[in-house]
Design a protein around this motif. Structure first.
Motif, PDB file in Angstrom:
ATOM      1  N   ILE A  80     116.895  31.651 -62.022  1.00 12.87           N
ATOM      2  CA  ILE A  80     116.283  31.384 -63.318  1.00 12.87           C
ATOM      3  C   ILE A  80     114.804  31.729 -63.265  1.00 12.87           C
ATOM      4  CG2 ILE A  80     115.992  28.925 -62.745  1.00 12.87           C
ATOM      5  CD1 ILE A  80     116.522  28.530 -65.887  1.00 12.87           C
ATOM      6  N   ALA A  81     114.380  32.555 -64.198  1.00 12.73           N
ATOM      7  CA  ALA A  81     112.983  32.988 -64.288  1.00 12.73           C
ATOM      8  C   ALA A  81     112.324  32.276 -65.465  1.00 12.73           C
ATOM      9  CB  ALA A  81     112.903  34.504 -64.482  1.00 12.73           C
ATOM     10  N   VAL A  82     111.068  31.884 -65.277  1.00 11.25           N
ATOM     11  CA  VAL A  82     110.387  31.137 -66.341  1.00 11.25           C
ATOM     12  C   VAL A  82     108.892  31.448 -66.336  1.00 11.25           C
ATOM     13  CG1 VAL A  82     110.067  29.118 -64.825  1.00 11.25           C
ATOM     14  CG2 VAL A  82     110.026  28.830 -67.318  1.00 11.25           C
ATOM     15  N   THR A  83     108.315  31.524 -67.515  1.00  6.32           N
ATOM     16  CA  THR A  83     106.877  31.694 -67.641  1.00  6.32           C
ATOM     17  C   THR A  83     106.176  30.406 -67.237  1.00  6.32           C
ATOM     18  OG1 THR A  83     107.253  33.143 -69.553  1.00  6.32           O
ATOM     19  CG2 THR A  83     105.010  32.327 -69.212  1.00  6.32           C
ATOM     20  N   TYR A  84     105.203  30.508 -66.301  1.00  6.56           N
ATOM     21  CA  TYR A  84     104.441  29.308 -65.931  1.00  6.56           C
ATOM     22  C   TYR A  84     102.955  29.464 -66.201  1.00  6.56           C
ATOM     23  CZ  TYR A  84     102.946  31.321 -61.383  1.00  6.56           C
ATOM     24  OH  TYR A  84     102.382  32.089 -60.385  1.00  6.56           O
ATOM     25  N   GLY A  85     102.559  30.558 -66.837  1.00  7.19           N
ATOM     26  CA  GLY A  85     101.187  30.753 -67.255  1.00  7.19           C
ATOM     27  C   GLY A  85     100.935  32.233 -67.522  1.00  7.19           C
ATOM     28  N   PRO A  86      99.852  32.560 -68.193  1.00  9.65           N
ATOM     29  CA  PRO A  86      99.004  31.642 -68.957  1.00  9.65           C
ATOM     30  C   PRO A  86      99.658  31.276 -70.290  1.00  9.65           C
ATOM     31  CG  PRO A  86      98.216  33.895 -69.185  1.00  9.65           C
ATOM     32  CD  PRO A  86      99.374  33.948 -68.224  1.00  9.65           C
TER      33      PRO A  86
ATOM     34  N   GLY B 170     108.916  32.007 -60.807  1.00 12.08           N
ATOM     35  CA  GLY B 170     107.813  31.798 -61.742  1.00 12.08           C
ATOM     36  C   GLY B 170     107.223  33.132 -62.150  1.00 12.08           C
ATOM     37  N   VAL B 171     107.118  33.369 -63.452  1.00 14.59           N
ATOM     38  CA  VAL B 171     106.671  34.669 -63.970  1.00 14.59           C
ATOM     39  C   VAL B 171     105.371  34.526 -64.742  1.00 14.59           C
ATOM     40  CG1 VAL B 171     107.260  36.613 -65.483  1.00 14.59           C
ATOM     41  CG2 VAL B 171     109.031  35.537 -64.081  1.00 14.59           C
ATOM     42  N   HIS B 172     104.441  35.415 -64.454  1.00 22.38           N
ATOM     43  CA  HIS B 172     103.206  35.513 -65.220  1.00 22.38           C
ATOM     44  C   HIS B 172     103.526  36.136 -66.578  1.00 22.38           C
ATOM     45  CE1 HIS B 172      99.153  36.654 -66.395  1.00 22.38           C
ATOM     46  NE2 HIS B 172      98.652  36.021 -65.341  1.00 22.38           N
ATOM     47  N   HIS B 173     102.985  35.559 -67.640  1.00 19.29           N
ATOM     48  CA  HIS B 173     103.300  36.024 -68.991  1.00 19.29           C
ATOM     49  C   HIS B 173     102.993  37.512 -69.189  1.00 19.29           C
ATOM     50  CE1 HIS B 173     103.990  35.561 -73.305  1.00 19.29           C
ATOM     51  NE2 HIS B 173     102.833  36.139 -73.536  1.00 19.29           N
TER      52      HIS B 173
ATOM     53  N   PRO C 104      97.653  27.116 -67.357  1.00 20.55           N
ATOM     54  CA  PRO C 104      97.296  27.714 -68.648  1.00 20.55           C
ATOM     55  C   PRO C 104      96.375  28.919 -68.557  1.00 20.55           C
ATOM     56  CG  PRO C 104      96.284  25.545 -68.373  1.00 20.55           C
ATOM     57  CD  PRO C 104      97.275  25.693 -67.276  1.00 20.55           C
ATOM     58  N   ASN C 105      95.566  29.019 -67.499  1.00 21.29           N
ATOM     59  CA  ASN C 105      94.656  30.162 -67.345  1.00 21.29           C
ATOM     60  C   ASN C 105      95.008  31.000 -66.122  1.00 21.29           C
ATOM     61  OD1 ASN C 105      92.895  29.515 -69.600  1.00 21.29           O
ATOM     62  ND2 ASN C 105      92.221  27.768 -68.383  1.00 21.29           N
ATOM     63  N   LEU C 106      96.276  31.141 -65.846  1.00 22.83           N
ATOM     64  CA  LEU C 106      96.746  31.851 -64.660  1.00 22.83           C
ATOM     65  C   LEU C 106      96.248  33.302 -64.642  1.00 22.83           C
ATOM     66  CD1 LEU C 106      98.689  31.694 -62.176  1.00 22.83           C
ATOM     67  CD2 LEU C 106     100.466  32.604 -63.700  1.00 22.83           C
ATOM     68  N   PRO C 107      95.520  33.703 -63.590  1.00 23.83           N
ATOM     69  CA  PRO C 107      95.036  35.088 -63.519  1.00 23.83           C
ATOM     70  C   PRO C 107      96.156  36.041 -63.113  1.00 23.83           C
ATOM     71  CG  PRO C 107      94.362  33.902 -61.561  1.00 23.83           C
ATOM     72  CD  PRO C 107      95.026  32.891 -62.459  1.00 23.83           C
ATOM     73  N   LEU C 108      96.031  37.292 -63.518  1.00 25.46           N
ATOM     74  CA  LEU C 108      97.031  38.289 -63.157  1.00 25.46           C
ATOM     75  C   LEU C 108      96.649  38.912 -61.822  1.00 25.46           C
ATOM     76  CD1 LEU C 108      99.604  39.831 -64.070  1.00 25.46           C
ATOM     77  CD2 LEU C 108      98.111  41.569 -65.015  1.00 25.46           C
ATOM     78  N   ILE C 109      97.026  38.236 -60.750  1.00 18.07           N
ATOM     79  CA  ILE C 109      96.800  38.747 -59.403  1.00 18.07           C
ATOM     80  C   ILE C 109      98.127  38.639 -58.679  1.00 18.07           C
ATOM     81  CG2 ILE C 109      95.458  38.580 -57.272  1.00 18.07           C
ATOM     82  CD1 ILE C 109      93.326  37.052 -58.836  1.00 18.07           C
ATOM     83  N   LEU C 110      98.919  39.686 -58.768  1.00 19.24           N
ATOM     84  CA  LEU C 110     100.248  39.659 -58.174  1.00 19.24           C
ATOM     85  C   LEU C 110     100.364  40.741 -57.114  1.00 19.24           C
ATOM     86  CD1 LEU C 110     102.481  39.213 -61.331  1.00 19.24           C
ATOM     87  CD2 LEU C 110     101.729  37.471 -59.742  1.00 19.24           C
TER      88      LEU C 110
END
Length: 361
Positions: free
Chosen positions: A97-103, A129-132, A350-356
């Motif tokens: 199961i994949a889910v958005t956890y931020g931002p 956990g997936v970045h939006h 809520p302010n998750l940075p895009l560093i993947l």
């Protein structure tokens, strides 16, 4: 039953060795859409159920976080059942199961995240956990089954304006981001000033088709010469000053011309910076993502500039531009393949940075 990431990774390796088809449930509740999707192998959407709260928030002129959270809580069980029914998939068929956890809005995120963790625990399946923004980029994989990195992607929505170099699946270099108002946010604010309603993007786009995009010369902010960042607050102020000046002087305001001229100023900056970045990175493909990617003027401008520079252009269908769970399932699939799993202590950011980066859980 203990939830063990180690055991989950062993199962993933077994599935890869057997070349098993991977079916993920995906949940997206970062703002005001409650969405659940069933996605096979990252690119085949078996179901993509979306419940939009636009009608609820229109009276407020924007999203009210507490109202959004309460509606997510009320609707999500029904959206899950609808997604399973449409896809003809049962809980036992799910591999993860994949889910958005931020931002996003923290209360809204927590509804989807809590639901996903409960399902992962109950079924003993991996939690991804997936970045939006990762999801928005991955919407292009659904639209174009043959698309592969590397490419440059412009992600423009109500809360985000990012220019991203997609090196590989889930591996990004953020070239630029908004310094103030995101593009979609600017559309909403100008639409409100023009008394067009909410959400502003589609309404501005519609009015602009009837107007003259060269009627009013609004500023284009390119910032420093080598910057890929965006800034639309100055443009927004310029439009508001123009409207106030017209009112003070008793001058007629042609809404269609204001909408068209404002939209043109936004689109030129977005398109020019995206193409410049693609040429610098020496890629042959550029993609659009996010709600603003559905804007007709942006698509025309990008198609024209990309063609002149020998670049391929891709963008998702309108339903995949707005927030939806199918894109989260697509992004989640590649993290699943790489073993990038989360434990049940995962929290909303809520302010998750895009560093993947690849192979980081």
């Amino acid at each position: 039953m203990k939830y063990s990431i180690g055991e989950m990774k062993d199962t993933i390796e077994e599935n890869k060795n057997r070349d098993k088809e991977i079916i993920l449930m995906a949940i997206e509740t970062s703002c005001d859409e409650t969405s659940v999707a069933i996605v096979k192998n990252g690119r085949e959407v078996l179901s993509n159920q979306i419940y939009s709260q636009i009608d609820i928030h229109q009276q407020f002129g924007g999203v009210v976080p507490e109202v959004a959270s309460r509606n997510h809580l009320e609707k999500i069980p029904h959206i899950i059942e609808a997604a399973l029914e449409e896809s003809k998939v049962s809980y036992e068929d799910l591999d993860g199961i994949a889910v958005t956890y931020g931002p996003g809005l923290v209360g809204a995120l927590l509804v989807g995240l809590s639901t996903a963790k409960a399902i992962a625990y109950g079924l003993h399946i991996p939690l991804i956990g997936v970045h939006h923004i990762d999801g928005h980029i991955a919407a292009n994989y659904i639209e174009d089954p043959h698309l592969e990195p590397p490419f440059v992607c412009l992600v423009a929505s109500g809360g985000h304006s990012h220019l991203v170099y997609v090196k590989d699946y889930g591996e990004y270099e953020v070239l630029g981001r908004t310094r103030d108002d995101a593009a979609g946010e600017a559309f909403d604010k100008i639409a409100r000033a023009l008394k067009l309603g909410y959400p502003g993007g589609p309404l501005i786009d519609q009015k602009a088709k009837e107007g003259n995009s060269h009627a009013i010369e609004f500023p284009r902010s390119y910032l420093e010469g080598d910057s890929y960042d965006f800034s639309f607050s100055g443009l927004k102020s310029s439009v508001l000053n123009y409207l106030n000046s017209c009112k003070m002087k008793g001058k007629e305001i042609v809404v269609e011309d204001v909408a068209a001229s404002f939209q043109q100023a936004v689109v030129e900056v977005l398109a020019n910076k995206t193409i410049k970045a693609a040429l610098e990175k020496k890629v042959d493909k550029v993609c659009l993502a996010g709600g603003v990617a559905a804007n007709s003027a942006l698509r025309r401008a990008m198609k024209d500039l990309a063609g002149k520079n020998g670049l391929e252009l891709g963008y998702p269908s309108p339903i995949l531009c707005t927030d939806n769970a199918a894109m989260i399932g697509a992004a989640g699939y590649y993290q699943y393949r790489q073993g990038n799993l989360k434990d049940l202590y995962l929290n909303a950011v809520p302010n998750l940075p895009l560093i993947l980066k690849k192979n980081i859980g």
